[in-house]
Design a protein around this motif. Structure first.
Motif, PDB file in Angstrom:
ATOM      1  N   GLU A   1      -7.013   7.464  10.432  1.00 21.36           N
ATOM      2  CA  GLU A   1      -5.591   8.295  10.574  1.00 21.36           C
ATOM      3  C   GLU A   1      -6.469  10.039   9.563  1.00 21.36           C
ATOM      4  O   GLU A   1      -6.247   9.778   8.751  1.00 21.36           O
ATOM      5  CB  GLU A   1      -4.143   8.780   9.126  1.00 21.36           C
ATOM      6  CG  GLU A   1      -2.667   9.107   9.839  1.00 21.36           C
ATOM      7  CD  GLU A   1      -2.183   8.539   8.813  1.00 21.36           C
ATOM      8  OE1 GLU A   1      -0.903   9.418   9.315  1.00 21.36           O
ATOM      9  OE2 GLU A   1      -2.069   7.113   8.522  1.00 21.36           O
TER      10      GLU A   1
ATOM     11  N   ASP B   1      -2.288  10.014  -1.214  1.00 21.14           N
ATOM     12  CA  ASP B   1      -2.696   9.006  -0.870  1.00 21.14           C
ATOM     13  C   ASP B   1      -2.556   8.425  -1.739  1.00 21.14           C
ATOM     14  O   ASP B   1      -3.365   7.414  -2.489  1.00 21.14           O
ATOM     15  CB  ASP B   1      -3.901   9.139  -0.201  1.00 21.14           C
ATOM     16  CG  ASP B   1      -4.521   8.847   1.061  1.00 21.14           C
ATOM     17  OD1 ASP B   1      -3.675   7.568   1.080  1.00 21.14           O
ATOM     18  OD2 ASP B   1      -5.398   8.819   1.051  1.00 21.14           O
TER      19      ASP B   1
ATOM     20  N   GLN C   1      -2.787   4.867  -0.704  1.00 24.93           N
ATOM     21  CA  GLN C   1      -4.352   4.045   0.394  1.00 24.93           C
ATOM     22  C   GLN C   1      -5.547   4.398  -1.082  1.00 24.93           C
ATOM     23  O   GLN C   1      -6.003   3.465  -1.417  1.00 24.93           O
ATOM     24  CB  GLN C   1      -4.976   4.178   1.549  1.00 24.93           C
ATOM     25  CG  GLN C   1      -4.212   4.141   2.454  1.00 24.93           C
ATOM     26  CD  GLN C   1      -4.349   3.819   3.756  1.00 24.93           C
ATOM     27  OE1 GLN C   1      -5.422   4.169   4.301  1.00 24.93           O
ATOM     28  NE2 GLN C   1      -3.555   3.735   5.121  1.00 24.93           N
TER      29      GLN C   1
ATOM     30  N   LYS D   1      -6.621   9.515   5.336  1.00 25.57           N
ATOM     31  CA  LYS D   1      -6.721   8.485   4.374  1.00 25.57           C
ATOM     32  C   LYS D   1      -7.553   7.323   4.897  1.00 25.57           C
ATOM     33  O   LYS D   1      -8.063   6.788   4.711  1.00 25.57           O
ATOM     34  CB  LYS D   1      -5.125   7.807   5.865  1.00 25.57           C
ATOM     35  CG  LYS D   1      -3.796   8.409   5.473  1.00 25.57           C
ATOM     36  CD  LYS D   1      -3.194   8.915   4.340  1.00 25.57           C
ATOM     37  CE  LYS D   1      -1.979   9.285   4.480  1.00 25.57           C
ATOM     38  NZ  LYS D   1      -0.867   8.826   3.608  1.00 25.57           N
TER      39      LYS D   1
END
Length: 498
Positions: free
Chosen positions: A78, A363, A365, A221
């Protein structure tokens, strides 16, 4: 063809993937235990950090790589826009945020903070930068630069020279277009993108500002290291073989032709072509024995070139507290930018009041808990070792880290009260981890009009030896390194001699 690639950086891998896809047998030998070169996302406890590039521009370069080797990049990760692309803060208390992919909104932000005249200044400068990009993109960036003489064959040579103004420094260019000191500081920073001094770097580096605006600022991402992981996997998918912890000690040359490599353990590998994804100084001064007229010229050019900037980095793991949340990219300018350049380029010492770049990706992640955030803090630094600064003193590094944190907090950004982890990375650490001489991020700088032509050419003077990556043409940074991989793959396919 049987092809050996020295180094699993982004340039080496993109060249390897293209050539393997074309049907060649490609093996990559990497001295370290992983791939990606300087492009890495590292987990430290609960926090992930981009320890190399923290911004992707010109994503089309890598989208092209993936399309030409099998599957589109967008199916595997992404890629998200960073908006605003940068938040610039000054010691007078003002700040301006540059919008992603929108000069209209950026000019409105400048107008709101500094007035209509300042907005007009930036607009006029960017109009000139866009013309520079139009002129320089094909011959200087997207093509193999084999000789300055090829440029003299251009149809609109006189016009192009006037537009690029090769003997004008970025600083003089800024003085002409940007009387507002704060806008000059922003443009100066684009010289540091290539590890250079704006007072010496060519005005054409203003094109970076245009490219950033026109093609966007992007984040992947999970961290930009995701891109390295995906490129590595694509290389495997198309048949590239990787050998890690396999340092190349010598490029073997027979009668002026690269014939293979010798590993540090003594293993000799014969090959039809060698692609060196290593710093040019390491290639020519350590990996190639012997000397002839052409090699002497290359080595002389490398000696004349200034080492690029290095970086001193703090990796901060923080608890969120809701106070003064930062944008994805924040730049804290000092009162005196020239004092920083004098320290780094002239005195070869760390600046006492450096420009501070903070990457604070929102983010999820990149943290193990939503209550946490990870910051990568980077300041420009002189390179490590001979002719630079000795970064081996851990006490100095700790004190310098505290100095930087003090300056961040003095700008109203709390750090210590919510700090969970602190990791320091110096130029000496970068030199050890990726074999970058002195920890210089881009190899050689772009200081001076001749710097582009003194950079290592993609075709070595040794037949069947090619150079790829940030220290070779067209230069450092993710987009240019990816383009160098394409240029070298095409050069190998053409089979022409240097």
């Amino acid at each position: 063809m049987k092809i050996v690639v020295i180094g699993a950086g982004m340039g080496g891998m993109t060249a390897a993937g293209r050539l393997a896809r074309a049907g060649h047998s490609v093996s990559v030998y990497e001295a370290c235990d992983t791939f990606g070169g300087k492009l890495r996302t590292e987990w430290i406890g609960k926090f992930a950090f981009d320890t190399g590039p923290s911004l992707l521009t010109l994503p089309a370069v890598y989208k092209d790589f993936f399309i030409r080797t099998g599957k589109p990049l967008g199916l595997m990760c992404e890629i998200v826009p960073v908006d605003p692309s940068f938040d610039y803060r000054f010691t007078d208390g003002t700040h301006v945020s540059f919008s992603n992919l929108s000069r209209f909104h950026t000019l409105n932000a400048i107008r709101a903070e500094y007035g209509d005249e300042a907005a007009q200044q930036w607009d006029q400068m960017m109009r000139r930068a866009s013309k520079m990009w139009d002129v320089s993109r094909e011959p200087f960036v997207e093509s193999e630069l084999r000789s300055p003489l090829t440029l003299f064959k251009r149809r609109n040579l006189i016009r192009d020279i006037f537009i690029i103004s090769p003997w004008t420094s970025l600083r003089k260019f800024a003085d002409k277009y940007l009387p507002d000191r704060r806008l000059r500081y922003i443009l100066d920073r684009y010289a540091t993108y290539s590890g250079s001094d704006p007072r010496k770097a060519p005005a054409v580096l203003a094109t970076i500002a245009y490219v950033e605006e026109a093609f966007g600022a992007w984040h992947i991402k999970g961290g930009l290291g995701t891109l390295a992981t995906l490129v590595h996997q694509r290389c495997i998918d198309v048949g590239v073989t990787f050998h890690f912890n396999s340092r190349v000690a010598q490029i073997t040359v027979e009668k002026g032709v690269a014939s293979g490599v010798r590993l540090q353990d003594g293993t000799v590998i014969s090959t039809d072509a060698v692609i060196a994804n290593a710093d040019a100084a390491l290639i020519y001064n350590q990996l190639i024995e012997g000397e002839d007229r052409k090699l002497r010229k290359v080595r002389r050019n490398l000696m004349k070139a200034d080492a690029s900037l290095a970086g001193f980095t703090l990796l901060l793991g923080l608890r969120k507290d809701g106070s003064n949340p930062l944008k994805h990219h924040t730049v804290l300018f000092p009162k005196d930018y020239d004092a920083e350049f004098d320290s780094i380029f002239t005195a070869k010492t760390p600046a006492l009041e450096p420009t501070i770049y903070i990457c604070a990706p929102q983010d999820e992640q990149m943290v193990k808990d939503s209550s946490l955030e990870s910051w990568s803090v980077l300041v420009n630094a002189p390179h490590h070792g001979d002719g630079g600064f000795d970064w081996s003193d851990e006490n100095f590094s700790r004190n310098y880290a505290n100095l930087i944190i003090d300056q961040i907090e003095a700008r109203g950004i709390p750090v210590r009260a919510r700090l969970e982890s602190l990791t320091i990375r110096t130029p000496a650490d970068l030199e050890r981890s990726v074999l970058a001489p002195g920890g210089s991020i881009y190899g050689t700088s772009s200081n001076g009009a001749r710097a582009a032509f003194m950079r290592a050419k993609n075709r070595s003077p040794i037949k069947n030896l090619y150079c790829v990556g940030g220290s070779s043409h067209p230069g450092g940074g993710l987009p240019l390194v990816g383009l160098s991989g394409e240029i070298v793959a095409n050069a190998v396919e053409s089979g022409q001699s240097a």
